[in-house]
Scaffold this active site. Structure first.
Site, PDB file in Angstrom:
ATOM      1  N   ASP A 113       0.838  -1.210   0.000  1.00 39.50           N
ATOM      2  CA  ASP A 113       0.000   0.000   0.000  1.00 39.50           C
ATOM      3  C   ASP A 113       0.872   1.259   0.000  1.00 39.50           C
ATOM      4  O   ASP A 113       1.995   1.263   0.500  1.00 39.50           O
ATOM      5  CB  ASP A 113      -0.919   0.012   1.234  1.00 39.50           C
ATOM      6  CG  ASP A 113      -0.139  -0.116   2.542  1.00 39.50           C
ATOM      7  OD1 ASP A 113       0.846  -0.890   2.567  1.00 39.50           O
ATOM      8  OD2 ASP A 113      -0.490   0.558   3.523  1.00 39.50           O
ATOM      9  N   GLU A 114       0.295   2.306  -0.535  1.00 44.76           N
ATOM     10  CA  GLU A 114       0.830   3.665  -0.394  1.00 44.76           C
ATOM     11  C   GLU A 114       2.334   3.769  -0.668  1.00 44.76           C
ATOM     12  O   GLU A 114       3.060   4.395   0.113  1.00 44.76           O
ATOM     13  CB  GLU A 114       0.545   4.189   1.029  1.00 44.76           C
ATOM     14  CG  GLU A 114      -0.923   4.203   1.365  1.00 44.76           C
ATOM     15  CD  GLU A 114      -1.193   4.514   2.839  1.00 44.76           C
ATOM     16  OE1 GLU A 114      -2.150   5.246   3.090  1.00 44.76           O
ATOM     17  OE2 GLU A 114      -0.468   4.035   3.707  1.00 44.76           O
ATOM     18  N   CYS A 115       2.789   3.158  -1.760  1.00 48.01           N
ATOM     19  CA  CYS A 115       4.228   3.206  -2.073  1.00 48.01           C
ATOM     20  C   CYS A 115       4.516   4.459  -2.886  1.00 48.01           C
ATOM     21  O   CYS A 115       4.834   4.393  -4.073  1.00 48.01           O
ATOM     22  CB  CYS A 115       4.631   1.944  -2.810  1.00 48.01           C
ATOM     23  SG  CYS A 115       4.452   0.511  -1.762  1.00 48.01           S
TER      24      CYS A 115
END
Ligand code: TNX
Length: 509
Positions: free
Chosen positions: A301-303
């Protein structure tokens, strides 16, 4: 008054015609079938806590007034069309109580229903109204997630959480074990991860980590309660604690300082690098070996600090490593960006109940590789979102506040166009803990909303033609939550006394 609502619960009606079951001091638990003993021992422990009675467990047919637990292939409800291995029947009558199931898990869920039917404070005269229950879950995967990375929770605290989720028939506990603020699972081949990366927590919270023995013990404790632990090693972002422990994993080759704030998206592993590849193989191998369950969650997530091309190449390889370790990969829905995921990869959808941007498309990508979805829409299922404006604990980014009604009145099969029950493995409510420092606070964020999500995951689906509101009547649900809260009080489980529930006049918060 049972949460989650059983598929069928028929009360026998007039007690002069169908008298209640009375638990006498002579009552025994009669067991038959593989695994029934272990379920009976848990029931006995619960009766001891709830009622101060410890019936003997016997391997003989039940006599009048006994509680029978029968596990056999022909058991479980037949006429409800479910082939779920977790289905069970529960009959309560003056003659006795009988739980029938095809598996120990089904019998254990039957025990949870029985427990909720026992009046709290039953003391010496435990009576349960006559009733017949036929029940099975809608989804095979019903989960809660505890973020032990932002704030660490001790094994004893996690066990307390496991006890509380078992009551709701949740059968998966996802442990978010690694993040920027902390690395919580000891890795023998990379010991600095816990020595350095495990030493801090969000907001100056205590550090801590699980030794491999402690983790095995937690997994076994959950398994006794028919809960599968799903470990998450979040990568390639959310990795500051790892980078602070091993500079060779960092794109600049310099260990950053340990981080205790609440930002997301600023860290990334060095991708396309032999050392990082060895790191991924080692952590996945060690954690897979500690995990009897089928899943290993690789995050994703959220890279925001990894380029798309690097993300895709990294996650594709990491997912293969997970498969080679014998596990099915789960990834947050961003992982849908990776074109050729291993067959059967599971996506965890965390966008809103009305998908924004390309979230729906990313979710559908998992179905494209023969996988399925765990639905965790953040505007209804995120337990760290505030209940009300101005709450001191919690975040509000996911369309907060999230009321009990919000957490209850939604349907997993009506979120992503093209994704219905055939492609939904189940539901999960995550509790992120940037702002949640103690297990009491964690419970107050989780309960009662987790009861709502548990019911969404277990109880029957609305008919296609029904509006969700007509099937999930928030007022009726609130009445059942109020009766559940008496059990929470008895067990010492904390919960938030949200409006619109007639809470018992006892402790609570
Ligand atoms: C988003 S949604 C996160 C977490 C945060 C949470 C706070 C998702 C997969 N990740 O990193 O803790 O928001 O609500």
């Amino acid at each position: 008054m049972v949460v989650p609502r059983p598929v069928r619960l028929e009360s026998a009606g007039d007690p002069s015609v169908s008298p209640p079951f009375v638990l006498s001091p002579a009552a025994r638990i009669s067991v038959a079938g593989d695994g029934a003993d272990a379920v009976a021992r848990l029931l006995r422990a619960e009766l001891a806590t709830d009622c101060g009675q410890e019936p003997a467990i016997v391997h003989e047919p039940p006599a009048f007034g006994d509680i029978a637990i029968v596990i056999a292939p022909g058991e479980g409800p037949h006429e409800d069309g479910s082939d779920s291995a977790e289905r069970y029947t529960l009959e309560v009558a003056a003659e006795g109580v009988r739980i029938g199931a095809v598996t120990p898990a089904g019998a254990f869920w039957g025990v949870q229903t029985l427990r909720q039917l026992i009046p709290v404070g039953c003391d010496d005269a435990l009576a349960i109204d006559a009733v017949r229950v036929h029940d099975h879950p809608r989804y095979a995967y019903r989960g809660a997630m505890l973020d032990v990375a932002r704030h660490f929770f001790t094994p004893a605290e996690v066990k307390r959480f496991i006890d509380a989720i078992a009551v709701l028939k949740l059968n998966h506990l996802h442990l978010h074990l690694t993040d920027d603020q902390g690395w919580r699972i000891h890795i023998e081949s990379w010991p600095e991860l816990t020595r350095v990366g495990g030493s801090t927590g969000s907001d100056g919270g205590r550090g801590g980590f699980y030794t491999q023995d402690e983790f095995r013990d937690l997994v076994a404790y959950a398994a006794e309660r028919h809960i599968t632990v799903v470990p998450e090693l979040d990568m390639p972002g959310h990795t500051n604690a790892a980078l602070a422990s091993y500079p060779e994993l960092d794109p600049e080759g310099v260990a950053p300082a340990l981080y205790t704030g609440s930002d997301v998206g600023f860290s990334t592993l060095q991708t396309g690098d032999a050392t990082t590849e060895r790191f991924v193989r080692d952590i996945v191998r060690e954690v897979a070996a500690l995990t009897p369950g089928p899943y290993l969650h690789l995050g994703g997530d959220e890279c925001l600090s990894t380029t798309d091309a690097d993300f895709v190449a990294f996650v594709r390889d990491a997912a293969r490593v997970v498969v080679e370790s014998g596990k099915t990969p789960i990834g947050w829905h961003e992982v849908g960006k990776v074109g050729d995921l291993p067959t059967g990869t599971v996506g965890q959808y965390w966008d809103f109940t009305s998908p924004r941007g390309n979230a729906a498309e990313l979710a559908r990508a998992f179905v494209g590789v023969g996988g399925s979805l765990i639905m965790s829409p953040s505007d209804v299922a995120y337990l760290d979102i505030v209940y009300a404006d101005g709450d001191p604990i919690g975040q509000d980014w996911a369309d907060g506040p999230t009321t009990l009604r919000d957490a209850y009145v939604w349907d997993p099969a009506r979120i992503v166009p093209g994704i219905g029950d055939a492609h939904i493995l189940g539901v999960e409510a995550p509790l992120w803990t940037e702002t949640v420092a103690t297990i009491e606070e964690a419970e107050e964020m989780a309960f009662p909303r987790l009861a709502a999500v548990a019911e969404v995951g277990w109880s029957a689906a609305p008919a296609d033609t029904d509006a969700v509101e007509t099937v999930r009547d928030a007022t009726e649900f609130a009445a059942r939550v109020a009766s559940l809260a008496e059990h929470w009080d008895a067990a010492g489980t904390r919960y938030r006394r949200v409006p619109d529930v007639a809470w018992p006049e006892t402790v609570g918060t």
